[in-house]
Design an enzyme around this catalytic site. Structure first.
Site, mmCIF file in Angstrom:
data_model
loop_
_atom_site.group_PDB
_atom_site.id
_atom_site.type_symbol
_atom_site.label_atom_id
_atom_site.label_comp_id
_atom_site.label_asym_id
_atom_site.label_seq_id
_atom_site.Cartn_x
_atom_site.Cartn_y
_atom_site.Cartn_z
ATOM 1 N N SER A 119 0.829 -1.202 0.000
ATOM 2 C CA SER A 119 0.000 0.000 0.000
ATOM 3 C C SER A 119 0.866 1.256 0.000
ATOM 4 O O SER A 119 1.630 1.474 -0.940
ATOM 5 C CB SER A 119 -0.967 -0.052 1.185
ATOM 6 O OG SER A 119 -1.994 0.896 1.058
ATOM 7 N N ASP B 183 -10.132 -4.029 -4.713
ATOM 8 C CA ASP B 183 -9.290 -3.001 -4.095
ATOM 9 C C ASP B 183 -9.398 -1.724 -4.921
ATOM 10 O O ASP B 183 -9.229 -1.763 -6.141
ATOM 11 C CB ASP B 183 -7.838 -3.495 -4.064
ATOM 12 C CG ASP B 183 -6.872 -2.538 -3.388
ATOM 13 O OD1 ASP B 183 -7.289 -1.433 -2.982
ATOM 14 O OD2 ASP B 183 -5.690 -2.897 -3.270
ATOM 15 N N HIS C 20 -8.062 -5.159 -0.386
ATOM 16 C CA HIS C 20 -6.877 -4.476 0.108
ATOM 17 C C HIS C 20 -6.599 -4.946 1.533
ATOM 18 O O HIS C 20 -7.507 -5.046 2.359
ATOM 19 C CB HIS C 20 -7.122 -2.964 0.103
ATOM 20 C CG HIS C 20 -5.879 -2.166 0.293
ATOM 21 N ND1 HIS C 20 -5.065 -1.776 -0.750
ATOM 22 C CD2 HIS C 20 -5.300 -1.664 1.415
ATOM 23 C CE1 HIS C 20 -4.049 -1.075 -0.288
ATOM 24 N NE2 HIS C 20 -4.176 -0.991 1.036
#
Length: 315
Positions: free
Chosen positions: A159, A256, A286
């Site tokens: 991320s 995501d 995610h």
């Protein structure tokens, strides 16, 4: 495909708790919420050694945690992975990503250095980049001190940490720092948030579109997407030239918001002649990469990641 049943259990649990999303909290409460999620996880796997220390940074010392993998032989110099945790540059820590760092170390047999870079809004962009770069340079220069071989170096992150890993790979190319590989797990690489998956997966799958605006707002102090800095250190997808950066593995998740930008970045790397592969994990959300205790596909992703790192960092 539909949401994986094991992931659906996670989403159902969050729904039963009326979890409103991270962006609904003040920063300090969002950090506490992420810490609370960590508290419910099983004990992380054992490694040979864990060392906490600080290294010099551009604005003071930067904490790092160094993991020597299980089975390491004293005196053997191992490959090195510099790891940057996720959390939107606002939340997360080396503690919240303890299990992931340990699994990367044991899965590869490499030394993993997890970096506690400065967080926003107390320290805004590019503070996290500056700390990540300082840590990577330090690891390369002091590899032998921590049982590592500086000629076999990779960066990795999930991320926001994937964003930092991508940025550091470009910095390394530009400065001649030898870097063999970059592992980018559902990386945030486009602050304009213009990809189709942002809207397609805007809510209902843990990370939301509102969360991403909240993260970027704290990180850059700019709420409007079109006003965010057009700076490749914020959005590596804006880099003019990716020729010669380290080979990459990009992992994405079907449900995501960041899916499309991660895949577009992999394509941009390939267009620049960089060896880059991308794997989309269907049915995943995610954050799934950190769910190896309960989600089979998360274990598959970790195995793919460690195999790719091991191959890239072999002697």
């Amino acid at each position: 495909m539909p949401i994986d049943p094991q992931v659906q259990e996670v989403l159902d649990l969050l729904s039963s708790m009326s979890f409103p999303g991270l962006s609904a909290f003040p920063v300090d409460q969002a950090r506490q919420a992420m810490d609370a999620m960590r508290a419910n996880r099983p004990e992380p796997p054992a490694v040979a050694r864990v060392d906490d220390r600080t290294i010099p940074g551009p604005a003071g010392d930067v904490p790092v945690r160094i993991y020597t993998p299980a089975g390491a032989v004293d005196g053997e110099l191992l490959p090195l992975i510099v790891f940057f945790h996720g959390g939107g540059w606002v939340i997360g820590s080396i503690d919240t990503h303890e299990t992931t760092a340990r699994e990367l170390a044991n899965g590869t047999g490499d030394v993993v250095v997890s970096v506690e870079y400065r967080l926003a809004p107390e320290h805004r962009f590019p503070a996290a980049v500056d700390d990540a770069w300082a840590a990577t340079q330090w690891v390369a220069a002091h590899a032998g001190e921590i049982g590592g071989d500086g000629s076999r170096l990779a960066v990795a992150g999930d991320s926001a940490g994937g964003n930092l890993a991508a940025v550091i790979a470009i910095h390394a190319r530009d400065t001649g720092l030898p870097l063999r590989f970059q592992l980018l797990v559902y990386p945030a690489v486009d602050a304009s948030m213009a990809s189709a998956s942002i809207a397609e997966n805007a809510s209902g799958y843990f990370l939301t579109e509102a969360d991403m605006d909240w993260f970027y707002g704290h990180y850059t102090a700019v709420d409007q997407r079109h006003e965010r800095p057009a700076d490749w250190r914020l959005s590596p997808i804006l880099a003019n030239d990716l020729t010669g950066v380290a080979p990459a593995l990009v992992l994405t998740a079907e449900y995501d918001p960041l899916r499309d930008e991660g895949e577009a970045y992999a394509e941009q790397l390939r267009a620049a002649g960089v060896e880059a592969s991308v794997t989309r994990y269907d049915g995943m959300i995610h954050g799934f990469f950190g769910m190896t205790a309960t989600v089979d596909r998360a274990r598959d992703a970790m195995q793919e990641a460690t195999a790719a790192l091991s191959k890239a960092l072999s002697a």
